[in-house]
Design an enzyme around this catalytic site. Structure first.
Site, short mmCIF file in Angstrom:
data_model
loop_
_atom_site.label_atom_id
_atom_site.label_comp_id
_atom_site.label_asym_id
_atom_site.label_seq_id
_atom_site.Cartn_x
_atom_site.Cartn_y
_atom_site.Cartn_z
N SER A 1 0.94 2.37 -2.49
CA SER A 1 1.94 1.30 -2.39
C SER A 1 1.96 0.50 -3.68
O SER A 1 0.94 -0.07 -4.08
CB SER A 1 1.59 0.37 -1.23
OG SER A 1 2.26 -0.87 -1.40
N HIS B 1 5.00 4.63 -2.11
CA HIS B 1 5.40 3.72 -1.03
C HIS B 1 5.87 2.40 -1.66
O HIS B 1 5.17 1.81 -2.47
CB HIS B 1 4.18 3.49 -0.13
CG HIS B 1 4.45 2.70 1.10
ND1 HIS B 1 4.97 3.26 2.25
CD2 HIS B 1 4.26 1.39 1.39
CE1 HIS B 1 5.08 2.34 3.19
NE2 HIS B 1 4.66 1.18 2.70
N ASP C 1 7.17 -1.36 -0.73
CA ASP C 1 7.26 -2.37 0.31
C ASP C 1 8.32 -3.39 -0.04
O ASP C 1 8.19 -4.13 -1.02
CB ASP C 1 5.90 -3.07 0.47
CG ASP C 1 4.88 -2.15 1.13
OD1 ASP C 1 5.16 -1.67 2.24
OD2 ASP C 1 3.82 -1.92 0.53
N MET D 1 10.22 -6.71 1.02
CA MET D 1 10.07 -7.90 1.88
C MET D 1 11.06 -8.96 1.43
O MET D 1 11.27 -9.16 0.23
CB MET D 1 8.65 -8.45 1.76
CG MET D 1 7.57 -7.41 2.02
SD MET D 1 5.93 -8.14 2.00
CE MET D 1 4.89 -6.67 2.09
N HIS E 1 9.75 1.10 2.65
CA HIS E 1 9.38 0.42 3.90
C HIS E 1 10.08 -0.94 3.92
O HIS E 1 9.71 -1.85 3.20
CB HIS E 1 7.85 0.27 3.91
CG HIS E 1 7.30 -0.46 5.09
ND1 HIS E 1 5.98 -0.83 5.19
CD2 HIS E 1 7.89 -0.90 6.23
CE1 HIS E 1 5.78 -1.46 6.33
NE2 HIS E 1 6.91 -1.52 6.98
N MET F 1 10.88 -4.37 5.26
CA MET F 1 10.41 -5.48 6.11
C MET F 1 11.39 -6.62 5.87
O MET F 1 11.08 -7.62 5.23
CB MET F 1 8.97 -5.86 5.72
CG MET F 1 7.96 -4.82 6.18
SD MET F 1 6.38 -4.93 5.30
CE MET F 1 6.77 -3.92 3.87
N MET G 1 1.58 0.72 11.64
CA MET G 1 1.01 -0.36 10.82
C MET G 1 -0.43 -0.61 11.25
O MET G 1 -0.70 -0.86 12.43
CB MET G 1 1.81 -1.65 11.01
CG MET G 1 3.24 -1.63 10.47
SD MET G 1 3.38 -1.38 8.70
CE MET G 1 2.42 -2.73 8.02
N ASP H 1 -0.39 2.74 7.57
CA ASP H 1 -0.15 1.81 6.46
C ASP H 1 -0.88 0.48 6.68
O ASP H 1 -0.59 -0.23 7.64
CB ASP H 1 1.37 1.57 6.36
CG ASP H 1 1.75 0.61 5.24
OD1 ASP H 1 0.91 0.32 4.38
OD2 ASP H 1 2.92 0.18 5.23
C1 DX5 Z 1 1.92 -4.47 4.32
C2 DX5 Z 1 2.53 -3.29 3.60
C3 DX5 Z 1 1.51 -2.28 3.14
C4 DX5 Z 1 0.53 -2.82 2.16
C5 DX5 Z 1 -0.50 -1.80 1.82
O1 DX5 Z 1 2.92 -5.32 4.73
O2 DX5 Z 1 3.43 -2.62 4.44
O3 DX5 Z 1 2.18 -1.14 2.60
O4 DX5 Z 1 1.12 -3.26 1.01
O5 DX5 Z 1 -1.45 -2.41 1.01
P1 DX5 Z 1 -3.00 -2.30 1.32
O6 DX5 Z 1 -3.33 -0.86 1.27
O7 DX5 Z 1 -3.62 -3.10 0.23
O8 DX5 Z 1 -3.23 -2.89 2.69
ZN ZN Z 2 4.22 -0.63 3.73
#
Ligand code: DX5
Ligand code: ZN
Length: 221
Positions: A9, A34, A36, A38, A67, A69, A138, A176
Site C-alpha cells: 500500500s 494497493h 488507499d 480516503m 481501495h 474509502m 479489513m 488488508d
Molecule cells: C487502512 C488501509 C490499509 C492500510 C495498510 O485504512 O486500507 O490499506 O493503509 O497499511 P498497514 O499495512 O500499515 O496497516
Molecule cells: Zn486499503
C-alpha cells in the site's frame, strides 16, 4: 491455492519519491499496488485522488488495486477507472444500490470488490457475491496505515474461504491492515491470497528482503 499476491500500500511510501518507491517495490517482487483513497468524510483521513492514480499508472506495470474509502463511490469510481484502476473496492454502506454500483465498475472494465470492515458479519454481505471478483477483508478499521492487526477477523476469512471453495465461486480474498512478515501466515492460513501491506513493507529497510520473508513465511519462496 495459487501463489499469493503481495500488494504494497503506497500510503506508507515516501510520497516525495513516489515513482522511485513504486519501482523499487515492483523490482522487489511485489505483484499488485494497493492505493488507499480516503476523502475525509467516510474516514477522517484524506489521501489521493484520480490524478495521482493516473501518474502512478505511467510508472508501473503492476495491477492497480484501488481501495475507495469515500462517501460517494458511484460518482468517483468511473474517474479512478479512467485513471487506470484495474481493481476497485468499495465499502458496502457507501452506496444505496450496491449491486448496481458493482456492476457499473465491471461495465467500465475494472474488477469489482467489496471491502468488509472487521465488525461486519459475512452473512450480511454474501448477497453481493455474484457481483464481485474479490472480497477485501479489513483486518483493521479503515482510515490509517500502521494500525494493529485485528485477529478476530481470521474466523471470518475462514468462513469466506470455505464458502468460496464449496460453491466454487470465482472470488479472490484480499486481507488488508496490520499485516507484516511476522503475521502474514495467519491470514494466508485462514484463506487470504491477496495480501496488502503498507508499513510492513515501506517502513522496512529492504523491500526485497521483506517480500522474500513474507513468501517464505507462507512456504512460497
Ligand atoms: C487502512 C488501509 C490499509 C492500510 C495498510 O485504512 O486500507 O490499506 O493503509 O497499511 P498497514 O499495512 O500499515 O496497516
Ligand atoms: Zn486499503
Amino acid at each position: 491455492m495459487e501463489s499469493i499476491k503481495i500488494a504494497p500500500s503506497i500510503l506508507s511510501a515516501d510520497f516525495s519519491r513516489l515513482k522511485d518507491e513504486i519501482q523499487t517495490v515492483e523490482a522487489a517482487g511485489a505483484d499488485w499496488l494497493h492505493i488507499d483513497v480516503m476523502d475525509g468524510h467516510f474516514v477522517p483521513n484524506i489521501t489521493v485522488g484520480p490524478v495521482v492514480v493516473e501518474s502512478v499508472r505511467k510508472v508501473t506495470k503492476m495491477p492497480l488495486d484501488v481501495h475507495l474509502m469515500i462517501t460517494d463511490p458511484d460518482k468517483y469510481a468511473p474517474e479512478f477507472i479512467k485513471a487506470g484502476a484495474d481493481w476497485v473496492s468499495i465499502h458496502p454502506n457507501t452506496t444505496k444500490k450496491l449491486s448496481e454500483s458493482l456492476q457499473k465498475i465491471r461495465e467500465l472494465g475494472a474488477k469489482a470488490a467489496i471491502a468488509v470492515n472487521p465488525d461486519i458479519a459475512i452473512e450480511n454481505v454474501e448477497g453481493s457475491f455474484p457481483d464481485i471478483d474479490m472480497i477485501l477483508m479489513m483486518t483493521v478499521f479503515p482510515g490509517f496505515a500502521g494500525q494493529a492487526f485485528i485477529a478476530d477477523v481470521l474466523p471470518q476469512i475462514e468462513k469466506v474461504r470455505s464458502k468460496i471453495e464449496k460453491e466454487k465461486l470465482p472470488i479472490l480474498i484480499e486481507a488488508d491492515g496490520g499485516i507484516k512478515a511476522d503475521n502474514i501466515n495467519l491470514v494466508v492460513r485462514a484463506g487470504a491470497e491477496v495480501i496488502v501491506s503498507g508499513s510492513g513493507i515501506f517502513k522496512t529497510v529492504s523491500y526485497s528482503d521483506t517480500i522474500r520473508r513474507m513468501r517464505q513465511a507462507v512456504g512460497q519462496s
